[in-house]
Design an enzyme around this catalytic site. Structure first.
Site, mmCIF file in Angstrom:
data_model
loop_
_atom_site.group_PDB
_atom_site.id
_atom_site.type_symbol
_atom_site.label_atom_id
_atom_site.label_comp_id
_atom_site.label_asym_id
_atom_site.label_seq_id
_atom_site.Cartn_x
_atom_site.Cartn_y
_atom_site.Cartn_z
ATOM 1 N N HIS A 1 4.203 78.973 27.270
ATOM 2 C CA HIS A 1 3.848 80.403 29.066
ATOM 3 C C HIS A 1 4.784 81.605 27.739
ATOM 4 O O HIS A 1 4.476 82.939 28.533
ATOM 5 C CB HIS A 1 5.207 79.925 29.475
ATOM 6 C CG HIS A 1 5.596 80.407 30.573
ATOM 7 N ND1 HIS A 1 5.728 80.373 31.805
ATOM 8 C CD2 HIS A 1 7.075 81.498 30.820
ATOM 9 C CE1 HIS A 1 6.217 81.756 32.751
ATOM 10 N NE2 HIS A 1 7.019 82.430 32.160
ATOM 11 N N GLU A 2 5.465 81.759 27.091
ATOM 12 C CA GLU A 2 6.061 83.215 26.292
ATOM 13 C C GLU A 2 5.506 83.439 26.173
ATOM 14 O O GLU A 2 5.200 84.962 25.488
ATOM 15 C CB GLU A 2 7.446 82.582 25.409
ATOM 16 C CG GLU A 2 8.922 81.987 26.003
ATOM 17 C CD GLU A 2 9.374 82.578 27.417
ATOM 18 O OE1 GLU A 2 9.139 83.741 27.839
ATOM 19 O OE2 GLU A 2 9.690 81.731 28.785
ATOM 20 N N HIS B 1 3.140 85.584 28.113
ATOM 21 C CA HIS B 1 4.053 87.307 28.342
ATOM 22 C C HIS B 1 3.535 87.656 27.387
ATOM 23 O O HIS B 1 3.056 89.476 28.034
ATOM 24 C CB HIS B 1 5.350 87.009 28.202
ATOM 25 C CG HIS B 1 5.871 86.470 30.144
ATOM 26 N ND1 HIS B 1 5.367 86.779 30.886
ATOM 27 C CD2 HIS B 1 6.785 85.501 29.981
ATOM 28 C CE1 HIS B 1 6.010 86.120 31.937
ATOM 29 N NE2 HIS B 1 6.964 85.398 31.415
ATOM 30 N N GLU C 1 4.948 86.238 35.834
ATOM 31 C CA GLU C 1 5.116 84.483 36.049
ATOM 32 C C GLU C 1 4.472 83.374 35.776
ATOM 33 O O GLU C 1 3.488 82.436 35.540
ATOM 34 C CB GLU C 1 6.759 83.732 36.549
ATOM 35 C CG GLU C 1 7.327 84.702 36.542
ATOM 36 C CD GLU C 1 7.782 84.532 35.114
ATOM 37 O OE1 GLU C 1 7.703 83.599 34.235
ATOM 38 O OE2 GLU C 1 8.115 86.085 34.501
HETATM 39 ZN ZN LIG Z 1 8.384 83.694 32.223
#
Ligand SMILES: [Zn+2]
Length: 281
Positions: free
Chosen positions: A153-154, A157, A211
């Site tokens: 997830h990170e 980004h 997100e």
């Molecule tokens: Zn996030």
């Protein structure tokens, strides 16, 4: 986009604003930072031409170095060798899979470090500078698949350059506010500026759209790297149960737990064949 709000709140001269807005957007370009992947994240992004990816990544690398130096001085950097080896081993599997989304990412100067902190947190700065906090490992007790879900997830980004996109909005809005301030009076300008920064940096570090994109790309990165993508679902369920006096920053700003879990269920099933194909090899 918040420019709309500013327009409707304080614009007294529509023609003036139209001209000014055009001049602001002249400094932006539409880009696609990543390929859509199996999850199909294909939103075009507006990026300021004032700060290149390279410059942004250089600045992030400087900031990362400072974070590590500060942690090291306090005896909070990479204290538990086994923990450090574990997160680095997971990252080593995830990084090659970034090639499915953007060709240059495998060549980034990836760094992975563990910081001693009670916070349930992890992040990946632009250009691949990752930190995992011990609080996340201690409180969530993640499996390797779940830890891969957090890191995926990170990393997503960073691949999508969400920070540079957010910064681009600030640049555009900041310039507009300056011009509006001169046209409509300093008090209105100051009020809008403070609202804007509150919204961008305090209330909403990442937008819900960002997100959701990071969630979807994250499960695909995990699946391509041989981690069970369904672990993202159990991870967020664990996260929801954490409670405590202060919810983690990223939980308070992320989509509601229920809608996030539903989305992750759909997208982890979609990428499951990638995971299963990898297991058969
Ligand atoms: Zn996030």
């Amino acid at each position: 986009m918040q420019l709309q709000t500013i327009h409707s709140n304080c614009c007294r001269s529509r023609s003036l604003i139209a001209v000014l807005a055009l001049s602001v957007f002249a400094g932006c370009q539409t880009v696609r930072t990543t390929e859509g992947g199996l999850v199909g994240v294909d939103r075009p992004q507006r990026m300021s031409t004032l700060v290149s990816s390279e410059k942004f990544n250089r600045d992030a690398a400087g900031a990362y170095k400072k974070v590590l130096e500060d942690a090291s001085k306090k005896g909070q950097l990479n204290v538990d060798g086994g923990q450090v080896e574990r997160v680095r081993r997971i990252a080593r599997r995830l990084v090659p899979s970034t090639a499915a989304f953007r060709g240059d990412a495998t060549g980034w100067g990836w760094e992975i470090n563990v910081i001693t902190s009670n916070d349930v947190n992890a992040w990946c700065m632009p250009g691949g500078k990752i930190a995992v906090y011990t609080g996340l490992i201690a409180k969530l007790k993640p499996t390797d698949d779940e830890l891969a879900a957090v890191m995926g997830h990170e990393i997503a980004h960073a691949l999508r350059e969400h920070s540079r996109e957010q910064y681009s909005q600030v640049v555009a809005q900041g310039i507009l506010i300056d011009i509006l301030g001169a046209a409509a009076g300093a008090s209105a300008s100051a009020q809008n500026a403070s609202q804007l920064f509150l919204e961008l940096f305090v209330n909403r570090p990442h937008s819900r759209t960002d997100e959701t994109e990071a969630d979807r790309i994250g499960v695909e990165l995990a699946a391509r790297s041989g981690f069970d993508p369904r672990a993202a679902v159990t991870l967020w369920q664990k996260m929801g149960k954490l409670g405590g006096d202060k919810p983690p920053e990223w939980l308070s700003t992320h989509p509601s737990e229920q809608s996030r879990v539903r989305d992750l269920q759909v997208y982890s099933e979609r990428v499951l064949p990638l995971y299963e194909a990898g297991r058969k090899r």
